[in-house]
Design a protein around this motif. Structure first.
Motif, PDB file in Angstrom:
ATOM      1  N   MET A 144      21.137 -30.143 -31.625  1.00  0.00           N
ATOM      2  CA  MET A 144      22.356 -30.581 -30.959  1.00  0.00           C
ATOM      3  C   MET A 144      21.990 -31.313 -29.683  1.00  0.00           C
ATOM      4  SD  MET A 144      25.387 -28.196 -29.443  1.00  0.00           S
ATOM      5  CE  MET A 144      26.273 -28.770 -28.041  1.00  0.00           C
ATOM      6  N   ASP A 145      22.685 -32.361 -29.448  1.00  0.00           N
ATOM      7  CA  ASP A 145      22.511 -33.175 -28.254  1.00  0.00           C
ATOM      8  C   ASP A 145      23.570 -32.777 -27.230  1.00  0.00           C
ATOM      9  OD1 ASP A 145      22.533 -35.272 -26.371  1.00  0.00           O
ATOM     10  OD2 ASP A 145      21.967 -36.737 -27.876  1.00  0.00           O
ATOM     11  N   ALA A 146      23.227 -32.786 -25.969  1.00  0.00           N
ATOM     12  CA  ALA A 146      24.181 -32.421 -24.907  1.00  0.00           C
ATOM     13  C   ALA A 146      25.412 -33.314 -24.937  1.00  0.00           C
ATOM     14  CB  ALA A 146      23.503 -32.505 -23.541  1.00  0.00           C
ATOM     15  N   GLU A 147      25.279 -34.518 -25.488  1.00  0.00           N
ATOM     16  CA  GLU A 147      26.393 -35.462 -25.546  1.00  0.00           C
ATOM     17  C   GLU A 147      27.422 -35.081 -26.609  1.00  0.00           C
ATOM     18  OE1 GLU A 147      26.666 -37.859 -23.249  1.00  0.00           O
ATOM     19  OE2 GLU A 147      24.771 -37.196 -22.421  1.00  0.00           O
ATOM     20  N   MET A 148      27.087 -34.127 -27.494  1.00  0.00           N
ATOM     21  CA  MET A 148      28.053 -33.678 -28.501  1.00  0.00           C
ATOM     22  C   MET A 148      29.224 -32.945 -27.868  1.00  0.00           C
ATOM     23  SD  MET A 148      25.920 -32.335 -31.809  1.00  0.00           S
ATOM     24  CE  MET A 148      27.346 -32.043 -32.853  1.00  0.00           C
ATOM     25  N   LEU A 149      29.002 -32.391 -26.700  1.00  0.00           N
ATOM     26  CA  LEU A 149      30.066 -31.687 -25.993  1.00  0.00           C
ATOM     27  C   LEU A 149      30.922 -32.696 -25.236  1.00  0.00           C
ATOM     28  CD1 LEU A 149      28.007 -28.699 -24.567  1.00  0.00           C
ATOM     29  CD2 LEU A 149      29.566 -28.664 -26.517  1.00  0.00           C
ATOM     30  N   HIS A 150      32.212 -32.490 -25.281  1.00  0.00           N
ATOM     31  CA  HIS A 150      33.142 -33.369 -24.578  1.00  0.00           C
ATOM     32  C   HIS A 150      33.835 -32.546 -23.495  1.00  0.00           C
ATOM     33  CE1 HIS A 150      32.473 -36.380 -27.644  1.00  0.00           C
ATOM     34  NE2 HIS A 150      32.654 -35.430 -28.549  1.00  0.00           N
ATOM     35  N   ILE A 151      33.341 -32.671 -22.286  1.00  0.00           N
ATOM     36  CA  ILE A 151      33.848 -31.902 -21.158  1.00  0.00           C
ATOM     37  C   ILE A 151      34.923 -32.709 -20.440  1.00  0.00           C
ATOM     38  CG2 ILE A 151      33.239 -30.708 -19.023  1.00  0.00           C
ATOM     39  CD1 ILE A 151      31.874 -29.587 -21.571  1.00  0.00           C
ATOM     40  N   GLN A 152      36.048 -32.056 -20.172  1.00  0.00           N
ATOM     41  CA  GLN A 152      37.132 -32.689 -19.433  1.00  0.00           C
ATOM     42  C   GLN A 152      37.342 -31.915 -18.135  1.00  0.00           C
ATOM     43  OE1 GLN A 152      40.237 -32.353 -22.353  1.00  0.00           O
ATOM     44  NE2 GLN A 152      39.766 -34.342 -23.225  1.00  0.00           N
ATOM     45  N   PRO A 153      36.723 -32.377 -17.034  1.00  0.00           N
ATOM     46  CA  PRO A 153      36.826 -31.650 -15.763  1.00  0.00           C
ATOM     47  C   PRO A 153      38.256 -31.458 -15.265  1.00  0.00           C
ATOM     48  CG  PRO A 153      35.133 -33.342 -15.644  1.00  0.00           C
ATOM     49  CD  PRO A 153      35.868 -33.554 -16.935  1.00  0.00           C
ATOM     50  N   GLY A 154      39.149 -32.375 -15.575  1.00  0.00           N
ATOM     51  CA  GLY A 154      40.529 -32.272 -15.094  1.00  0.00           C
ATOM     52  C   GLY A 154      41.441 -31.444 -15.987  1.00  0.00           C
ATOM     53  N   ALA A 155      40.926 -30.956 -17.105  1.00  0.00           N
ATOM     54  CA  ALA A 155      41.748 -30.172 -18.033  1.00  0.00           C
ATOM     55  C   ALA A 155      42.083 -28.813 -17.427  1.00  0.00           C
ATOM     56  CB  ALA A 155      41.003 -29.979 -19.348  1.00  0.00           C
ATOM     57  N   PRO A 156      43.213 -28.223 -17.826  1.00  0.00           N
ATOM     58  CA  PRO A 156      43.577 -26.911 -17.283  1.00  0.00           C
ATOM     59  C   PRO A 156      42.633 -25.790 -17.739  1.00  0.00           C
ATOM     60  CG  PRO A 156      45.157 -27.615 -18.949  1.00  0.00           C
ATOM     61  CD  PRO A 156      44.236 -28.761 -18.702  1.00  0.00           C
ATOM     62  N   GLU A 157      41.983 -25.973 -18.864  1.00  0.00           N
ATOM     63  CA  GLU A 157      41.057 -24.964 -19.376  1.00  0.00           C
ATOM     64  C   GLU A 157      39.736 -25.043 -18.609  1.00  0.00           C
ATOM     65  OE1 GLU A 157      39.653 -23.320 -23.680  1.00  0.00           O
ATOM     66  OE2 GLU A 157      39.844 -25.476 -23.457  1.00  0.00           O
ATOM     67  N   PRO A 158      39.210 -23.903 -18.151  1.00  0.00           N
ATOM     68  CA  PRO A 158      37.943 -23.925 -17.415  1.00  0.00           C
ATOM     69  C   PRO A 158      36.822 -24.547 -18.252  1.00  0.00           C
ATOM     70  CG  PRO A 158      38.957 -21.746 -17.305  1.00  0.00           C
ATOM     71  CD  PRO A 158      39.753 -22.551 -18.284  1.00  0.00           C
ATOM     72  N   ILE A 159      35.883 -25.169 -17.578  1.00  0.00           N
ATOM     73  CA  ILE A 159      34.797 -25.870 -18.270  1.00  0.00           C
ATOM     74  C   ILE A 159      33.983 -24.921 -19.139  1.00  0.00           C
ATOM     75  CG2 ILE A 159      32.646 -27.155 -17.912  1.00  0.00           C
ATOM     76  CD1 ILE A 159      34.039 -28.501 -15.509  1.00  0.00           C
ATOM     77  N   TYR A 160      33.703 -23.709 -18.661  1.00  0.00           N
ATOM     78  CA  TYR A 160      32.903 -22.799 -19.473  1.00  0.00           C
ATOM     79  C   TYR A 160      33.622 -22.466 -20.780  1.00  0.00           C
ATOM     80  CZ  TYR A 160      35.548 -18.493 -18.516  1.00  0.00           C
ATOM     81  OH  TYR A 160      36.525 -17.525 -18.473  1.00  0.00           O
TER      82      TYR A 160
END
Length: 131
Positions: free
Chosen positions: A1-17
């Motif tokens: 798995m590549d780290a780029e497979m994850l799609h992180i949305q910092p502004g989303a209401p759900e915590p990043i973890y």
């Protein structure tokens, strides 16, 4: 798995973890990650998404506690052997809350089911093209 497979949305209401945890669960349930597959290191994920390494570590540790991941000495985290045996039922369990939320919101907005399904179909087709 590549780290780029994850799609992180910092502004989303759900915590990043939680975003990381949910995405890893879906990747395993969907078959994109199999037993023994290594995950990118905490540092790789943190650097790729400009997030705090402790956030990634928290997500990985909780997935390890759940039994989805195993820690390999000197190699990092990998998908646990038993994690991939749940099959199609696990995929539906993961998406069901989102479907319930969409159905509820569509009802509150008085949107026709056919229109919602058509829009969902188009979004899924676009998402498939972007992979």
């Amino acid at each position: 798995m590549d780290a780029e497979m994850l799609h992180i949305q910092p502004g989303a209401p759900e915590p990043i973890y939680r975003q990381i945890m949910d995405q890893v669960r879906r990747l395993v349930a969907g078959g994109q990650l199999s037993a023994g597959d290594e995950l990118p290191s905490v540092r790789e994920v943190a650097a790729a998404h400009a997030i705090n390494p402790m956030t990634v570590s928290k997500a990985y540790s909780q997935l390890e506690t759940e039994g989805l991941l195993v820690r390999r000495r000197g190699k990092g985290m990998a998908v646990a052997q038993q994690a991939t045996s749940s099959g199609a039922d696990a995929r539906w369990e993961l998406i069901e809350p989102s479907l319930v939320a969409v159905a509820r919101q569509a009802g509150e907005l008085e949107l026709a089911a056919a229109e919602v399904l058509d829009r969902l179909r188009r979004m899924m087709e676009l998402e498939g093209e972007n992979r």
